[in-house]
Scaffold this motif. Structure first.
Motif, PDB file in Angstrom:
ATOM      1  N   SER A  18     -49.071 -60.552 -33.368  1.00 14.19           N
ATOM      2  CA  SER A  18     -48.713 -60.111 -32.015  1.00 14.19           C
ATOM      3  C   SER A  18     -49.489 -60.898 -30.963  1.00 14.19           C
ATOM      4  CB  SER A  18     -48.995 -58.617 -31.844  1.00 14.19           C
ATOM      5  OG  SER A  18     -48.203 -57.842 -32.716  1.00 14.19           O
TER       6      SER A  18
ATOM      7  N   SER B  99     -45.174 -57.767 -22.605  1.00 16.19           N
ATOM      8  CA  SER B  99     -45.105 -57.121 -23.916  1.00 16.19           C
ATOM      9  C   SER B  99     -44.083 -57.877 -24.743  1.00 16.19           C
ATOM     10  CB  SER B  99     -44.705 -55.650 -23.778  1.00 16.19           C
ATOM     11  OG  SER B  99     -43.347 -55.536 -23.375  1.00 16.19           O
ATOM     12  N   ASP B 100     -43.772 -57.369 -25.913  1.00 15.86           N
ATOM     13  CA  ASP B 100     -42.805 -58.072 -26.756  1.00 15.86           C
ATOM     14  C   ASP B 100     -41.373 -57.873 -26.276  1.00 15.86           C
ATOM     15  OD1 ASP B 100     -42.648 -55.417 -27.384  1.00 15.86           O
ATOM     16  OD2 ASP B 100     -42.648 -55.705 -29.558  1.00 15.86           O
TER      17      ASP B 100
ATOM     18  N   CYS C 209     -50.024 -55.151 -26.635  1.00 13.34           N
ATOM     19  CA  CYS C 209     -49.756 -55.249 -28.064  1.00 13.34           C
ATOM     20  C   CYS C 209     -49.666 -53.840 -28.642  1.00 13.34           C
ATOM     21  CB  CYS C 209     -50.866 -56.025 -28.769  1.00 13.34           C
ATOM     22  SG  CYS C 209     -50.846 -57.794 -28.430  1.00 13.34           S
TER      23      CYS C 209
ATOM     24  N   CYS D  25     -54.858 -53.319 -26.856  1.00 17.64           N
ATOM     25  CA  CYS D  25     -54.488 -52.568 -28.059  1.00 17.64           C
ATOM     26  C   CYS D  25     -55.285 -51.277 -28.184  1.00 17.64           C
ATOM     27  CB  CYS D  25     -54.677 -53.427 -29.309  1.00 17.64           C
ATOM     28  SG  CYS D  25     -56.361 -54.024 -29.540  1.00 17.64           S
TER      29      CYS D  25
ATOM     30  N   ILE E 285     -55.510 -58.961 -24.214  1.00 17.60           N
ATOM     31  CA  ILE E 285     -54.768 -58.309 -25.293  1.00 17.60           C
ATOM     32  C   ILE E 285     -55.118 -56.826 -25.285  1.00 17.60           C
ATOM     33  CG2 ILE E 285     -54.470 -58.179 -27.794  1.00 17.60           C
ATOM     34  CD1 ILE E 285     -55.088 -61.205 -27.856  1.00 17.60           C
TER      35      ILE E 285
END
Length: 469
Positions: A206, A20-21, A192, A166, A164
């Motif tokens: 992202s 993740s970020d 994301c 989301c 990804i």
């Protein structure tokens, strides 16, 4: 089957599993956290087959709960945090969990190597309840793993996949499609921000920052990304890095698919599945592209088309029945608990056909058929026609009671600019039979949708009946 998943979860596997970020975990680190959570739950007195409800935002912690439930032999009930309170209360009331997780559990690691404990029911996934109360669909872990493996084999998903993520983790697609599929191959789940009108603005940013290479989107997501577009630099990155763009959970209008492919330069692979049966068919880079098809049937699914006494039969179309070894084991509602007969055919409620090559086509929903002037009309065909009109962003067609015709088609249209009604009528008359041309066209700022992006046509019908629209 479980061995194919668990082989990746070892104390020496340094391949990235979750990113993740804010954090990156390899399989070895993830394994220790999963073991720690299982031990924590055991210490709280939970026993195999106990029910755990998880109501969290999309996060690593949600994934940990999914995996710990599997390793500990518990039954997990994911609860979408965006559901109305009444639906959340309903789900908790009929499942009666021993543990209801509303905040991220404390993270502890353990070096103890815990092997997965197979429970009678691993997952109770609730439908979005667009027309009635949500239904709890029960699945054994083997059904989920079998479906994921067959999808991976059909599409080429492997250990290089960086999925990804989301979609809402509280629904089937947010687990099976975007968590289980990549982890089963030793790939990576890239978390994301959950997709919505706000996060859509930074979606590609992202994806680029986290180096994703595989997309799972809904038609609604495609529509919004089409409107927003992207810079030439972003499009170049998409072309160089996105290997697969999968689309599902709702019908994909051909005009939306074509526009996305034109703007971003990548192919969209539509699939077909249900919470009750999981993956049924899919398109992929390994199949022929056939206009309007939702792909080739996966190996464990057989289809029977049951003709119905309507004009739809002229094209070998009919009600779709599925026989599958990945079908649900039980369905839970507040009225009954129904067992599944594995040898029986399941009525999907969809209308369609299968061609000589085993490609499946969905042309409508049984409940969406409009009977007008004695003829049965396909709602999807009407919607596809209107989608091709310049400026139309979204459209939903429903039937309204009419004393003369029985029912008439009513089209709700979301558009960039005011729609020229005469232009729309002329376009429809050119492409549709007379009875299928909508008798009413209603401009609307937005269509009501569930949190998974499905259009809630029942709400449109209610507003039309109540004279609100």
């Amino acid at each position: 089957m479980i061995e194919k998943l668990s082989k990746h979860f070892s104390h020496n596997n340094q391949n990235i599993a979750i990113q993740s970020d804010t954090e990156t975990l390899c399989y070895a680190q993830l394994t220790k956290l999963v073991n720690g959570l299982v031990i924590q739950w055991r210490q709280q007195g939970l026993k195999p087959n106990d029910i755990i409800a998880v109501e969290l935002e999309n996060s690593l912690d949600f994934i940990l709960c999914y995996l710990a439930a599997l390793w500990g032999g518990y039954t997990i009930v994911p609860v979408n945090s965006e559901l109305p309170d009444r639906d959340k209360e309903y789900i908790i009331d009929i499942t009666k969990p021993k543990l209801h997780i509303k905040a991220a559990p404390s993270r502890t690691t353990s070096e103890i190597n815990i092997s997965p404990v197979i429970s009678k029911t691993y997952l109770i996934a609730f439908t979005s309840g667009t027309t009635s109360k949500p239904k709890g669909i029960c699945h054994h872990i083997n059904s989920l793993l079998t479906s994921a493996e067959e999808f991976n084999e059909a599409t080429g998903i492997n250990q290089t996949c960086r999925m990804i993520h989301c979609l809402p983790m509280g629904y089937m697609a947010g687990f099976l499609n975007t968590i289980l599929c990549p982890l089963l191959t030793g790939g990576c789940v890239v978390i994301c921000p959950q997709f919505n009108a706000l996060t859509a603005l930074t979606f590609w940013k992202s994806a680029i920052q986290l180096s994703g290479n595989t997309l799972w989107l809904t038609p609604t997501m495609l529509m919004l990304l089409n409107r927003l577009g992207a810079s030439q630099e972003t499009k170049a990155w998409i072309n160089d890095n996105i290997s697969n763009t999968f689309v599902g959970t709702a019908p994909l209008p051909l005009a939306v698919k074509n526009k996305f492919e034109q703007i971003f330069g990548v192919n969209c692979y539509e699939s077909y599945g249900m919470t009750e049966i999981l993956f049924i068919s899919t398109n992929s880079k390994y199949t022929k592209e056939k206009k309007g098809s939702v792909g080739k049937l996966l190996a464990n699914n057989t289809v029977r088309i049951s003709p119905i006494s309507t004009t739809l039969d002229e094209n070998d179309e009919g009600l779709i029945y599925i026989k599958s070894n990945t079908i649900y084991t039980q369905i839970i509602t507040d009225e009954e608990l129904s067992e599944n007969n594995m040898s029986a055919l399941f009525e999907t409620g969809d209308i369609g056909k299968v061609d000589e090559d085993g490609y499946l086509y969905i042309t409508g929903r049984k409940k969406d058929i409009i009977i007008s002037g004695g003829k049965n009309l396909s709602v999807r065909a009407i919607e596809e026609t209107i989608y091709n009109i310049k400026g139309v962003q979204e459209v939903a067609v429903i039937g309204e009671h009419n004393e003369l015709w029985g029912e008439i088609a009513v089209a709700f249209i979301v558009s960039n600019n005011p729609i020229d009604k005469q232009q729309v009528i002329k376009h429809c008359e050119h492409h549709l039979i007379k009875e299928a041309v909508p008798k009413k066209f209603i401009s609307i700022s937005a269509l009501p949708k569930s949190s998974t992006g499905k259009i809630q046509k029942q709400l449109l019908k209610e507003k039309l009946t109540d004279g609100v629209l």
